[in-house]
Design an enzyme around this catalytic site. Structure first.
Site, short mmCIF file in Angstrom:
data_model
loop_
_atom_site.label_atom_id
_atom_site.label_comp_id
_atom_site.label_asym_id
_atom_site.label_seq_id
_atom_site.Cartn_x
_atom_site.Cartn_y
_atom_site.Cartn_z
N GLY A 1 0.81 -1.21 0.00
CA GLY A 1 0.00 0.00 0.00
C GLY A 1 0.85 1.26 0.00
N ARG B 1 -1.07 -6.49 -4.83
CA ARG B 1 -1.77 -7.69 -5.30
C ARG B 1 -0.82 -8.56 -6.11
NH1 ARG B 1 -6.70 -5.39 -8.58
NH2 ARG B 1 -5.02 -4.04 -9.33
N GLY C 1 6.29 -3.25 3.50
CA GLY C 1 5.93 -3.73 4.83
C GLY C 1 6.26 -5.20 4.98
N SER D 1 5.40 -7.45 1.87
CA SER D 1 6.31 -7.18 0.75
C SER D 1 7.70 -7.73 1.02
CB SER D 1 6.40 -5.67 0.50
OG SER D 1 5.16 -5.14 0.10
N ASP E 1 0.38 1.55 9.60
CA ASP E 1 -0.04 0.86 10.82
C ASP E 1 1.06 0.79 11.87
OD1 ASP E 1 -2.40 0.45 9.50
OD2 ASP E 1 -2.03 -1.66 9.04
N ARG F 1 -4.78 -2.39 10.29
CA ARG F 1 -5.18 -3.73 9.84
C ARG F 1 -5.17 -4.75 10.96
NH1 ARG F 1 -1.10 -6.21 5.73
NH2 ARG F 1 0.05 -6.32 7.69
N GLU G 1 -10.00 0.01 12.64
CA GLU G 1 -10.79 -0.82 11.72
C GLU G 1 -10.73 -2.31 12.06
OE1 GLU G 1 -9.24 -0.37 7.77
OE2 GLU G 1 -7.25 -1.09 8.30
N VAL H 1 -7.88 8.33 3.02
CA VAL H 1 -7.46 9.71 3.26
C VAL H 1 -6.17 9.73 4.08
CG1 VAL H 1 -8.09 11.85 4.45
CG2 VAL H 1 -9.78 10.66 3.07
N GLN H 2 -6.00 8.73 4.94
CA GLN H 2 -4.81 8.68 5.80
C GLN H 2 -3.54 8.35 5.02
OE1 GLN H 2 -6.32 6.34 9.61
NE2 GLN H 2 -7.55 5.99 7.78
#
Length: 364
Positions: free
Chosen positions: A18, A83, A120, A123, A146, A190, A241, A289-290
């Protein structure tokens, strides 16, 4: 370490996973440092996807195209992907195919002497496996909003994500007071609650819900009643979340292609609070947005320090390592150690103690 005259190297750099704020600052710093060594740098497009294409998708990087303006930009100028595991790559017919040899071939086609991967834990696990199989040197730079990657106190992107969440709380507070509402803010995280915890403290939240601490609606309602009894007509609630429902399940949304991702726990908590307290409740979900903001000064600093140190590791011949932040300085650790250790919110940490000292409720 000062720059040397080890000319002739050609190094590649890619961003994977991400996006987040600060990635471009890492790229810029790495190019500056490598140029000081007299090296050539190429940026690989779209993470490992760029190495799958033929010809390989890349762009030369030099001081003329990595100026100061680039450091201020969010996202990544190279593009990224989260992905398609190259060892089990989804094909158009629905099958999975091992395409790792194609990626390794793409690396060698570029004639690289080493690779800097910015990513991260997921990856790094893939890049480490590719480097081991392909026999090429690699150095990692940690990035994740995160902040849950092991062996480093902070990762690129985290500080900006917290700043965006705090700004959201600053904006929600006046409208909450104007309408006597309970405002619920759902933030990313996450598996860990670092963003929610830090933003909740800095943003003056009354309740912070994180996946590491079980909660009950009764305790949340009691906190809101306590706020009312104090004479204040509004309350702020921050929820990560990854927080689960009372039944212990994660709330996820189905995306195009069948993928499921966290999202919706804010609405769940908001409904429960409204039912338990009778308060008018509104929910805001920050989502991506973050990720996309202009990087904060601290993220630019950390990213720059990481980019320089990553190149220095290549100069020293130290590979299969990740740069990290510890005790106000840059260190480096084995990548395998970093991805083996997950960094959740410790229940006796300074920030948890701070939150409790400020009478912030965790719902426990």
């Amino acid at each position: 370490m000062s720059a040397t005259t080890t000319a002739g190297k050609r190094i590649g750099i890619l961003t994977s996973g991400g996006d987040c704020a600060g990635l471009n600052a890492v790229i810029r710093a790495a190019v500056h440092r490598a140029t000081g060594y007299g090296w050539e740098v190429v940026g690989i497009r779209e993470g490992t996807q760029g190495l799958l294409h033929r010809p390989v998708q890349y762009v030369p990087l030099n001081l003329s195209n990595v100026d100061g303006a680039m450091m201020r930009q969010g996202g990544t100028v190279l593009g990224t992907t989260n992905r398609g595991d190259p060892f089990a790559y989804p094909m158009a017919d629905g099958t999975l195919k091992d395409r790792s040899d194609e990626i390794i071939g793409g690396y060698h086609e570029l004639g690289l002497d080493a690779l800097i991967g910015i990513g991260g834990d997921g990856s790094f696990a893939i890049l480490h496996k590719l480097a081991q199989k392909g026999g090429f040197p690699m150095v990692g730079v940690p990035k994740t909003i995160d902040n849950d990657l092991g062996m480093t106190e902070v990762s690129v992107g985290y500080d900006t994500a917290v700043a965006v969440a705090v700004e959201a709380l600053d904006r929600l507070q006046p409208t909450a007071a104007s309408h006597q509402r309970v405002m619920v803010l759902e933030v990313m995280g996450r598996d860990a609650g670092h963003i929610a915890l830090a933003a909740g403290i800095a943003g003056g939240a009354d309740v912070v819900l994180i996946p590491e601490i079980p909660y009950s609606i009764e305790r949340i309602a009691a906190k809101i009643q306590e706020v009312r009894a104090s004479g204040r007509n509004f309350a702020l609630v921050v929820v990560s979340e990854a927080v689960k429902t009372l039944e212990g399940t994660g709330v996820k949304k189905l995306l195009q292609g069948g993928e499921k991702r966290y999202g919706g726990i804010g609405d769940y908590i908001g409904e429960k609070i409204a039912d338990a307290t009778g308060a008018e409740t509104r929910v805001t979900v920050l989502g991506h947005v973050q990720r996309g903001s202009m990087p904060s000064p601290r993220d630019r600093l950390i990213a720059s320090a990481f980019g320089v140190h990553a190149v220095d590791l290549i100069a020293e011949g130290k590979f299969d390592r990740m740069v990290a932040w510890s005790n106000r300085g840059v260190i480096d650790v084995p990548i395998t150690d970093a991805i083996a250790r997950y960094s959740c919110v410790e229940l006796d940490s300074a920030l948890v103690r701070t939150a409790r000292g400020l009478n912030i409720s965790f719902g426990d």
